[in-house]
Motif scaffolding. Structure first.
Motif, mmCIF file in Angstrom:
data_model
loop_
_atom_site.group_PDB
_atom_site.id
_atom_site.type_symbol
_atom_site.label_atom_id
_atom_site.label_comp_id
_atom_site.label_asym_id
_atom_site.label_seq_id
_atom_site.Cartn_x
_atom_site.Cartn_y
_atom_site.Cartn_z
ATOM 1 N N LEU A 1 -6.668 33.328 4.050
ATOM 2 C CA LEU A 1 -7.871 33.206 4.853
ATOM 3 C C LEU A 1 -8.967 34.120 4.295
ATOM 4 O O LEU A 1 -8.754 35.316 4.135
ATOM 5 C CB LEU A 1 -7.572 33.557 6.302
ATOM 6 C CG LEU A 1 -8.619 33.100 7.332
ATOM 7 C CD1 LEU A 1 -7.955 32.786 8.663
ATOM 8 C CD2 LEU A 1 -9.713 34.112 7.521
ATOM 9 N N VAL B 1 -1.039 28.839 9.607
ATOM 10 C CA VAL B 1 -1.820 30.016 9.236
ATOM 11 C C VAL B 1 -1.464 31.158 10.184
ATOM 12 O O VAL B 1 -1.356 30.960 11.393
ATOM 13 C CB VAL B 1 -3.329 29.717 9.297
ATOM 14 C CG1 VAL B 1 -4.144 30.942 8.902
ATOM 15 C CG2 VAL B 1 -3.673 28.529 8.391
ATOM 16 N N THR C 1 -5.802 20.636 7.129
ATOM 17 C CA THR C 1 -6.935 21.163 6.370
ATOM 18 C C THR C 1 -7.712 20.023 5.718
ATOM 19 O O THR C 1 -7.223 18.905 5.575
ATOM 20 C CB THR C 1 -6.472 22.127 5.265
ATOM 21 O OG1 THR C 1 -5.741 21.395 4.277
ATOM 22 C CG2 THR C 1 -5.606 23.233 5.824
ATOM 23 N N TRP D 1 -1.925 30.824 4.240
ATOM 24 C CA TRP D 1 -1.984 29.405 4.594
ATOM 25 C C TRP D 1 -0.744 28.774 3.977
ATOM 26 O O TRP D 1 -0.662 28.626 2.755
ATOM 27 C CB TRP D 1 -3.264 28.761 4.070
ATOM 28 C CG TRP D 1 -4.507 29.231 4.775
ATOM 29 C CD1 TRP D 1 -4.796 30.510 5.166
ATOM 30 C CD2 TRP D 1 -5.626 28.435 5.167
ATOM 31 N NE1 TRP D 1 -6.019 30.550 5.778
ATOM 32 C CE2 TRP D 1 -6.564 29.300 5.792
ATOM 33 C CE3 TRP D 1 -5.946 27.082 5.045
ATOM 34 C CZ2 TRP D 1 -7.783 28.848 6.298
ATOM 35 C CZ3 TRP D 1 -7.160 26.632 5.548
ATOM 36 C CH2 TRP D 1 -8.060 27.496 6.170
ATOM 37 N N VAL E 1 -0.833 22.783 7.482
ATOM 38 C CA VAL E 1 -0.549 24.188 7.216
ATOM 39 C C VAL E 1 -0.272 24.970 8.492
ATOM 40 O O VAL E 1 -0.705 24.607 9.579
ATOM 41 C CB VAL E 1 -1.719 24.874 6.470
ATOM 42 C CG1 VAL E 1 -1.981 24.211 5.135
ATOM 43 C CG2 VAL E 1 -2.974 24.897 7.332
ATOM 44 N N ALA F 1 -10.343 29.059 3.271
ATOM 45 C CA ALA F 1 -9.479 29.720 2.298
ATOM 46 C C ALA F 1 -9.802 29.177 0.926
ATOM 47 O O ALA F 1 -10.052 27.972 0.763
ATOM 48 C CB ALA F 1 -8.005 29.476 2.617
#
Length: 269
Positions: free
Chosen positions: A236, A172, A193, A219, A170, A247
């Motif tokens: 988030l 972010v 993640t 995300w 991801v 998240a």
């Protein structure tokens, strides 16, 4: 949302609203093997929520039929019942909220895409009735601009993913508060993640720099750039330090709330 005639919540209370969740608090010792967020130019569809003249959380435009929806964290817009012990009345924050896409700059900053008035706040009942962190996401609606355009027409949007697994690569994005970020620049981190061991409905990532203010940041899985934003799998919502963030993974419940908001049948908080 409460009527605009109700006094606007103070900037101090907004800071408390975010800080009560433990998002991005104390920093921990640097880990050379862990990535750190870096300032960057920002994404057109991601920006800050502003109230009482100050930005306090991050939000992003989520693709929708009317092009008028944002995704952010529930704790950015709604106090829980348990917050009453800290002296804050449970319920949505009062007064006007605005969304400023790609905001940046020291002091008052710059607003390349203007400010968009938030017209509706929609939070899961898991958050409002059960004080459950698994409901720490919200969908907001915003009014058209003076030319009648939707925010999505102007800045684009990320497509939601309602069935993602917990292990994703991801990107972010977030806006740390000015005390950590004097230039008010957005930050970004791309990393992997995993499922949070303590709260299995949560995603977890390790990346330094996500202080208070980054709550609500998107995300994005499979993100490339503004033209290929990827898929929004969550926002988030928390973290014990700036180096460890969580998240709520978007799921069936998130999709159901989104669809009610998109149809205009969801009741605003």
């Amino acid at each position: 949302m409460r009527p605009a005639s109700v006094a606007l919540v103070t900037a101090a209370a907004l800071t408390a609203l975010v800080t009560l969740t433990g998002c991005g608090g104390a920093s921990r010792a640097a880990d050379p093997s862990q990535p750190s967020a870096r300032p960057f130019e920002g994404l057109p569809f991601t920006g800050v929520l502003i109230a009482d003249g100050e930005h306090y959380c991050t939000a992003s435009v989520i693709d929708s039929p009317k092009g008028n929806m944002l995704a952010t964290a529930a704790h950015c817009v709604h106090f829980q019942g348990e917050d009453a012990s800290e002296g804050y009345e449970p319920g949505p924050i009062t007064g006007d909220i605005e969304f400023a896409p790609r905001f940046s700059g020291a002091g008052e900053g710059t607003f390349p895409y203007g400010k968009w008035k938030v017209s509706g706040v929609h939070v899961p009942t898991a958050w409002t009735e059960d004080d459950d962190d698994r409901g720490d996401y919200a969908f907001l609606t915003v009014e058209p601009d003076a030319q009648g355009r939707s925010v999505q027409e102007v800045v684009g949007a990320a497509t939601p993913d309602w069935s993602s697994g917990p292990r994703r690569h991801v990107t972010v994005v977030g806006y740390p508060n000015e005390s950590y970020n004097p230039g008010n620049r957005p930050i970004t981190c791309t990393t992997d993640t995993r499922r949070d061991d303590e709260e299995p409905y949560m995603l977890q990532m390790r990346c330094g720099g996500f202080y208070d203010g980054t709550s609500g940041g998107p995300w994005l899985a499979d993100h490339h750039d503004a033209r290929r934003p990827g898929r929004l799998i969550g926002v988030l919502s928390g973290g014990d330090t700036d180096a460890e963030s969580t998240a709520v993974l978007f799921d069936k419940g998130a999709r159901e709330l989104y669809e009610r908001v998109a149809r205009g049948t969801a009741k605003s908080a």
